[in-house]
Write a protein that holds these residues in place. Structure first.
Motif, PDB file in Angstrom:
ATOM      1  N   PHE A 185       0.828  -1.215   0.000  1.00 31.09           N
ATOM      2  CA  PHE A 185       0.000   0.000   0.000  1.00 31.09           C
ATOM      3  C   PHE A 185       0.860   1.263   0.000  1.00 31.09           C
ATOM      4  CE2 PHE A 185      -3.439  -2.735   1.900  1.00 31.09           C
ATOM      5  CZ  PHE A 185      -4.197  -2.758   0.745  1.00 31.09           C
ATOM      6  N   SER A 186       1.912   1.278   0.805  1.00 31.31           N
ATOM      7  CA  SER A 186       2.785   2.454   0.830  1.00 31.31           C
ATOM      8  C   SER A 186       3.514   2.622  -0.500  1.00 31.31           C
ATOM      9  CB  SER A 186       3.817   2.334   1.955  1.00 31.31           C
ATOM     10  OG  SER A 186       3.464   3.135   3.043  1.00 31.31           O
ATOM     11  N   GLU A 187       3.911   1.526  -1.109  1.00 34.45           N
ATOM     12  CA  GLU A 187       4.584   1.618  -2.400  1.00 34.45           C
ATOM     13  C   GLU A 187       3.628   2.142  -3.472  1.00 34.45           C
ATOM     14  OE1 GLU A 187       8.039  -1.788  -1.721  1.00 34.45           O
ATOM     15  OE2 GLU A 187       6.326  -2.283  -2.990  1.00 34.45           O
ATOM     16  N   ARG A 188       2.386   1.674  -3.456  1.00 28.54           N
ATOM     17  CA  ARG A 188       1.403   2.195  -4.414  1.00 28.54           C
ATOM     18  C   ARG A 188       1.150   3.687  -4.168  1.00 28.54           C
ATOM     19  NH1 ARG A 188      -3.574  -1.805  -4.213  1.00 28.54           N
ATOM     20  NH2 ARG A 188      -4.486  -0.155  -5.483  1.00 28.54           N
ATOM     21  N   GLU A 189       1.164   4.090  -2.919  1.00 29.67           N
ATOM     22  CA  GLU A 189       0.940   5.493  -2.572  1.00 29.67           C
ATOM     23  C   GLU A 189       2.057   6.383  -3.128  1.00 29.67           C
ATOM     24  OE1 GLU A 189       1.095   6.387   1.650  1.00 29.67           O
ATOM     25  OE2 GLU A 189      -0.572   7.780   1.400  1.00 29.67           O
ATOM     26  N   ILE A 190       3.332   5.953  -3.001  1.00 28.50           N
ATOM     27  CA  ILE A 190       4.416   6.807  -3.513  1.00 28.50           C
ATOM     28  C   ILE A 190       4.455   6.820  -5.040  1.00 28.50           C
ATOM     29  CG2 ILE A 190       5.820   6.653  -1.419  1.00 28.50           C
ATOM     30  CD1 ILE A 190       7.713   4.746  -2.953  1.00 28.50           C
ATOM     31  N   ILE A 191       3.905   5.788  -5.658  1.00 30.60           N
ATOM     32  CA  ILE A 191       3.795   5.804  -7.122  1.00 30.60           C
ATOM     33  C   ILE A 191       2.823   6.897  -7.551  1.00 30.60           C
ATOM     34  CG2 ILE A 191       2.908   4.546  -9.135  1.00 30.60           C
ATOM     35  CD1 ILE A 191       3.936   1.953  -7.796  1.00 30.60           C
ATOM     36  N   GLU A 192       1.610   6.877  -6.998  1.00 28.97           N
ATOM     37  CA  GLU A 192       0.598   7.823  -7.464  1.00 28.97           C
ATOM     38  C   GLU A 192       0.783   9.231  -6.925  1.00 28.97           C
ATOM     39  OE1 GLU A 192      -3.273   6.356  -6.486  1.00 28.97           O
ATOM     40  OE2 GLU A 192      -3.108   6.880  -4.390  1.00 28.97           O
ATOM     41  N   MET A 193       1.325   9.386  -5.745  1.00 27.08           N
ATOM     42  CA  MET A 193       1.443  10.720  -5.150  1.00 27.08           C
ATOM     43  C   MET A 193       2.764  11.418  -5.478  1.00 27.08           C
ATOM     44  SD  MET A 193      -1.384  11.245  -3.714  1.00 27.08           S
ATOM     45  CE  MET A 193      -2.766  10.526  -2.855  1.00 27.08           C
ATOM     46  N   MET A 194       3.837  10.621  -5.731  1.00 18.39           N
ATOM     47  CA  MET A 194       5.156  11.219  -5.969  1.00 18.39           C
ATOM     48  C   MET A 194       5.747  10.880  -7.335  1.00 18.39           C
ATOM     49  SD  MET A 194       5.889  13.079  -3.333  1.00 18.39           S
ATOM     50  CE  MET A 194       7.646  13.364  -3.366  1.00 18.39           C
ATOM     51  N   GLY A 195       5.179   9.915  -8.026  1.00 15.46           N
ATOM     52  CA  GLY A 195       5.723   9.533  -9.328  1.00 15.46           C
ATOM     53  C   GLY A 195       6.947   8.652  -9.233  1.00 15.46           C
ATOM     54  N   VAL A 196       7.153   8.007  -8.107  1.00  9.88           N
ATOM     55  CA  VAL A 196       8.292   7.101  -7.932  1.00  9.88           C
ATOM     56  C   VAL A 196       7.912   5.740  -8.514  1.00  9.88           C
ATOM     57  CG1 VAL A 196       9.756   5.922  -6.238  1.00  9.88           C
ATOM     58  CG2 VAL A 196       9.002   8.275  -5.811  1.00  9.88           C
ATOM     59  N   ASP A 197       8.743   5.203  -9.385  1.00  3.46           N
ATOM     60  CA  ASP A 197       8.497   3.861  -9.909  1.00  3.46           C
ATOM     61  C   ASP A 197       9.008   2.848  -8.885  1.00  3.46           C
ATOM     62  OD1 ASP A 197       7.849   1.716 -11.496  1.00  3.46           O
ATOM     63  OD2 ASP A 197       9.660   1.860 -12.725  1.00  3.46           O
ATOM     64  N   VAL A 198       8.197   1.864  -8.602  1.00  2.00           N
ATOM     65  CA  VAL A 198       8.605   0.808  -7.670  1.00  2.00           C
ATOM     66  C   VAL A 198       8.804  -0.458  -8.494  1.00  2.00           C
ATOM     67  CG1 VAL A 198       8.032  -0.517  -5.610  1.00  2.00           C
ATOM     68  CG2 VAL A 198       7.344   1.893  -5.774  1.00  2.00           C
ATOM     69  N   LYS A 199      10.063  -0.743  -8.795  1.00  2.00           N
ATOM     70  CA  LYS A 199      10.382  -1.894  -9.646  1.00  2.00           C
ATOM     71  C   LYS A 199      10.091  -3.203  -8.924  1.00  2.00           C
ATOM     72  CE  LYS A 199      13.597   0.395 -12.644  1.00  2.00           C
ATOM     73  NZ  LYS A 199      14.870   0.446 -13.294  1.00  2.00           N
TER      74      LYS A 199
END
Length: 171
Positions: A117-131
């Protein structure tokens, strides 16, 4: 394992763990310590696995707190060891700084599934790709939220017309 033992354990891995001390409590003042460790993103999984290895019990993952710091994004991974044990809990924050022109981190879901959930949050809110993260669907934003707009960024990718995007959502 106490704070001093944790600091020594991180030194063995070539890491400098900064100890932050605070006084807490109202009637009875108590000193609480937490650890802050800066790491390279390439060592993130290794260090999380190390914490799991050296801690007496599996560490508690809380959240990833991101900050836009200009040319980079800072990601703070918050863990606790001895979680739930009165006066023994030790918060540990792993700080990973990632440049915006190469904005990615590895997923931790293969080690700690609760990070999804936290990884999905930083993807949508910050644009960080989580490989390596399999489910990259939006968590809080609607599916039709504009691509390339990140609500928690302070740069040109931040929303400029957020209120207008949701003008009709209450209708």
């Amino acid at each position: 394992m106490n704070v001093d033992e944790m600091v020594d354990a991180f030194k063995e891995k070539g890491l400098d763990a900064r100890v932050q001390t605070k006084m807490t409590g109202v009637k009875k003042r108590i000193e609480r310590k937490s650890l802050w460790i800066e790491i390279e993103r390439d060592r993130l999984k290794e260090i999380v696995e190390y914490i799991i290895e050296i801690a007496d019990e599996f560490p508690h993952f809380s959240v990833i707190s991101p900050s836009d710091i200009g040319e980079s994004v800072e990601l703070n991974y918050h863990f606790s060891i001895n979680y739930g044990k009165f006066m023994e809990e030790i918060p540990i924050t792993l700080k990973v700084t990632v440049p915006k022109n190469d904005l990615w981190v590895p997923t931790l879901t293969d080690i700690i599934p609760g990070t999804a959930f936290s990884e999905r949050e930083i993807i949508e809110m910050m644009g960080v790709d989580v490989k390596g993260l399999e489910d990259k669907r939006h968590l809080f934003l609607t599916e039709d939220f504009p691509e390339g707009v990140y609500p928690w960024r302070r740069d040109e990718t931040a929303p400029k017309k957020t209120n207008k995007l949701y003008e009709g959502w209450k209708e």
